[in-house]
Design a protein around this motif. Sequence first.
Motif, PDB file in Angstrom:
ATOM      1  N   ALA A  97      83.276  -1.199 -56.255  1.00 40.57           N
ATOM      2  CA  ALA A  97      82.467  -1.377 -55.592  1.00 40.57           C
ATOM      3  C   ALA A  97      81.327  -0.529 -56.436  1.00 40.57           C
ATOM      4  N   THR A  98      81.437  -0.097 -57.234  1.00 46.92           N
ATOM      5  CA  THR A  98      80.218   0.870 -58.082  1.00 46.92           C
ATOM      6  C   THR A  98      79.962   0.304 -58.922  1.00 46.92           C
ATOM      7  N   LEU A  99      81.037  -0.562 -60.094  1.00 47.82           N
ATOM      8  CA  LEU A  99      80.096  -1.181 -60.354  1.00 47.82           C
ATOM      9  C   LEU A  99      79.420  -2.411 -60.210  1.00 47.82           C
ATOM     10  N   HIS A 100      79.846  -2.999 -58.916  1.00 44.07           N
ATOM     11  CA  HIS A 100      78.740  -4.403 -58.147  1.00 44.07           C
ATOM     12  C   HIS A 100      77.931  -3.463 -57.827  1.00 44.07           C
ATOM     13  N   SER A 101      77.728  -2.173 -57.378  1.00 45.22           N
ATOM     14  CA  SER A 101      76.171  -1.864 -57.628  1.00 45.22           C
ATOM     15  C   SER A 101      75.658  -1.694 -58.243  1.00 45.22           C
ATOM     16  N   ALA A 102      76.039  -1.538 -59.903  1.00 42.77           N
ATOM     17  CA  ALA A 102      75.471  -1.156 -60.802  1.00 42.77           C
ATOM     18  C   ALA A 102      74.840  -2.416 -61.333  1.00 42.77           C
ATOM     19  N   THR A 103      75.365  -3.153 -61.554  1.00 45.51           N
ATOM     20  CA  THR A 103      75.426  -4.657 -61.360  1.00 45.51           C
ATOM     21  C   THR A 103      74.063  -5.614 -60.794  1.00 45.51           C
ATOM     22  N   ASN A 138      78.839 -14.944 -78.652  1.00 44.70           N
ATOM     23  CA  ASN A 138      79.048 -15.972 -78.355  1.00 44.70           C
ATOM     24  C   ASN A 138      80.534 -16.494 -77.144  1.00 44.70           C
ATOM     25  N   LYS A 139      80.429 -15.627 -76.101  1.00 40.77           N
ATOM     26  CA  LYS A 139      81.561 -15.492 -74.961  1.00 40.77           C
ATOM     27  C   LYS A 139      81.131 -15.090 -74.125  1.00 40.77           C
ATOM     28  N   THR A 140      81.945 -16.203 -73.174  1.00 42.78           N
ATOM     29  CA  THR A 140      81.164 -16.395 -71.843  1.00 42.78           C
ATOM     30  C   THR A 140      81.221 -14.423 -71.418  1.00 42.78           C
ATOM     31  N   CYS A 141      80.258 -13.875 -70.718  1.00 38.94           N
ATOM     32  CA  CYS A 141      80.823 -12.657 -69.076  1.00 38.94           C
ATOM     33  C   CYS A 141      81.001 -13.557 -68.157  1.00 38.94           C
ATOM     34  N   HIS A 142      81.853 -13.474 -67.800  1.00 41.80           N
ATOM     35  CA  HIS A 142      81.891 -13.151 -65.770  1.00 41.80           C
ATOM     36  C   HIS A 142      81.808 -12.086 -65.012  1.00 41.80           C
ATOM     37  N   ILE A 143      81.026 -11.920 -63.881  1.00 36.83           N
ATOM     38  CA  ILE A 143      81.114 -10.785 -63.725  1.00 36.83           C
ATOM     39  C   ILE A 143      82.548 -10.233 -62.971  1.00 36.83           C
ATOM     40  N   ASN A 144      83.852 -10.582 -62.404  1.00 40.59           N
ATOM     41  CA  ASN A 144      84.516  -9.736 -62.683  1.00 40.59           C
ATOM     42  C   ASN A 144      84.599  -9.826 -63.391  1.00 40.59           C
ATOM     43  N   GLU A 145      85.106  -9.821 -64.852  1.00 40.31           N
ATOM     44  CA  GLU A 145      85.225  -9.315 -66.048  1.00 40.31           C
ATOM     45  C   GLU A 145      84.885  -7.508 -65.912  1.00 40.31           C
ATOM     46  N   ILE A 146      83.462  -7.630 -65.185  1.00 32.34           N
ATOM     47  CA  ILE A 146      82.132  -6.420 -65.215  1.00 32.34           C
ATOM     48  C   ILE A 146      83.277  -5.385 -64.229  1.00 32.34           C
ATOM     49  N   ILE A 147      83.578  -6.570 -63.302  1.00 31.26           N
ATOM     50  CA  ILE A 147      83.783  -5.021 -61.759  1.00 31.26           C
ATOM     51  C   ILE A 147      84.892  -5.289 -61.761  1.00 31.26           C
ATOM     52  N   ILE A 164      67.542   3.315 -66.834  1.00 33.03           N
ATOM     53  CA  ILE A 164      69.107   3.065 -66.665  1.00 33.03           C
ATOM     54  C   ILE A 164      69.846   4.239 -67.032  1.00 33.03           C
ATOM     55  N   ASN A 165      71.291   4.555 -65.923  1.00 35.07           N
ATOM     56  CA  ASN A 165      72.330   5.278 -65.644  1.00 35.07           C
ATOM     57  C   ASN A 165      72.788   4.990 -67.439  1.00 35.07           C
ATOM     58  N   ASP A 166      74.121   5.652 -67.435  1.00 32.29           N
ATOM     59  CA  ASP A 166      74.739   5.814 -68.191  1.00 32.29           C
ATOM     60  C   ASP A 166      75.799   4.879 -68.462  1.00 32.29           C
ATOM     61  N   ARG A 167      75.896   4.744 -67.398  1.00 34.98           N
ATOM     62  CA  ARG A 167      76.938   3.516 -66.137  1.00 34.98           C
ATOM     63  C   ARG A 167      76.646   2.545 -66.744  1.00 34.98           C
ATOM     64  N   GLN A 168      75.447   2.126 -66.144  1.00 35.68           N
ATOM     65  CA  GLN A 168      74.452   1.104 -66.019  1.00 35.68           C
ATOM     66  C   GLN A 168      74.379   0.681 -68.042  1.00 35.68           C
ATOM     67  N   ALA A 169      74.414   1.826 -68.598  1.00 36.38           N
ATOM     68  CA  ALA A 169      73.916   0.732 -69.845  1.00 36.38           C
ATOM     69  C   ALA A 169      75.120   0.417 -70.616  1.00 36.38           C
ATOM     70  N   ALA A 170      76.637   1.172 -70.084  1.00 28.20           N
ATOM     71  CA  ALA A 170      77.930   1.000 -70.177  1.00 28.20           C
ATOM     72  C   ALA A 170      77.876  -0.657 -70.573  1.00 28.20           C
ATOM     73  N   ILE A 171      78.038  -1.305 -68.858  1.00 24.45           N
ATOM     74  CA  ILE A 171      77.849  -2.631 -68.366  1.00 24.45           C
ATOM     75  C   ILE A 171      77.164  -3.620 -69.357  1.00 24.45           C
ATOM     76  N   LEU A 172      75.204  -2.629 -69.178  1.00 22.03           N
ATOM     77  CA  LEU A 172      74.700  -3.659 -70.534  1.00 22.03           C
ATOM     78  C   LEU A 172      74.713  -4.490 -71.558  1.00 22.03           C
ATOM     79  N   ASP A 173      75.604  -3.189 -72.136  1.00 17.88           N
ATOM     80  CA  ASP A 173      76.251  -2.811 -73.759  1.00 17.88           C
ATOM     81  C   ASP A 173      77.238  -4.300 -73.917  1.00 17.88           C
ATOM     82  N   PHE A 174      78.044  -4.254 -72.465  1.00 16.65           N
ATOM     83  CA  PHE A 174      79.292  -5.100 -72.240  1.00 16.65           C
ATOM     84  C   PHE A 174      78.758  -6.338 -72.205  1.00 16.65           C
TER      85      PHE A 174
END
Length: 107
Positions: A60-66, A42-51, A24-34
């Motif tokens: 678009a880049t975040l959607h692709s990484a997700t 114990n908080k819900t994570c929604h896809i829109n928060e990541i995007i 995984i690259n740095d961007r993917q690592a940051a998303i995964l850490d988030f």
Amino acid sequence: MVTIMLKYLLKINKARSINKKYHINDRQAAILDFVCEKYLSNKTCHINEIIFLKIIGSPATLHSATKELTKLNFIKISIDQIDNRVKNVIPTAQGLQRLKALAAVFR
């Protein structure tokens, strides 16, 4: 002081090598850490928060990484049971395993 900074840099390099081991690259690592931080808090994570994490990249880049993290089996995306328009994101066992490996570096 220099010794502490050097130890820090060595740990960061070891953490980067763990991410490379998992392909995984740095961007993917940051998303995964988030996602993992939300999950462990114990908080819900929604896809829109990541995007909309603009500090990491464009939507678009975040959607692709997700999507790539899903293909690599680091996160799981599911439809919210209350609101079908919302997609929830949780780490998989492999995503949490990576986090455990990273935590061991910083002990």
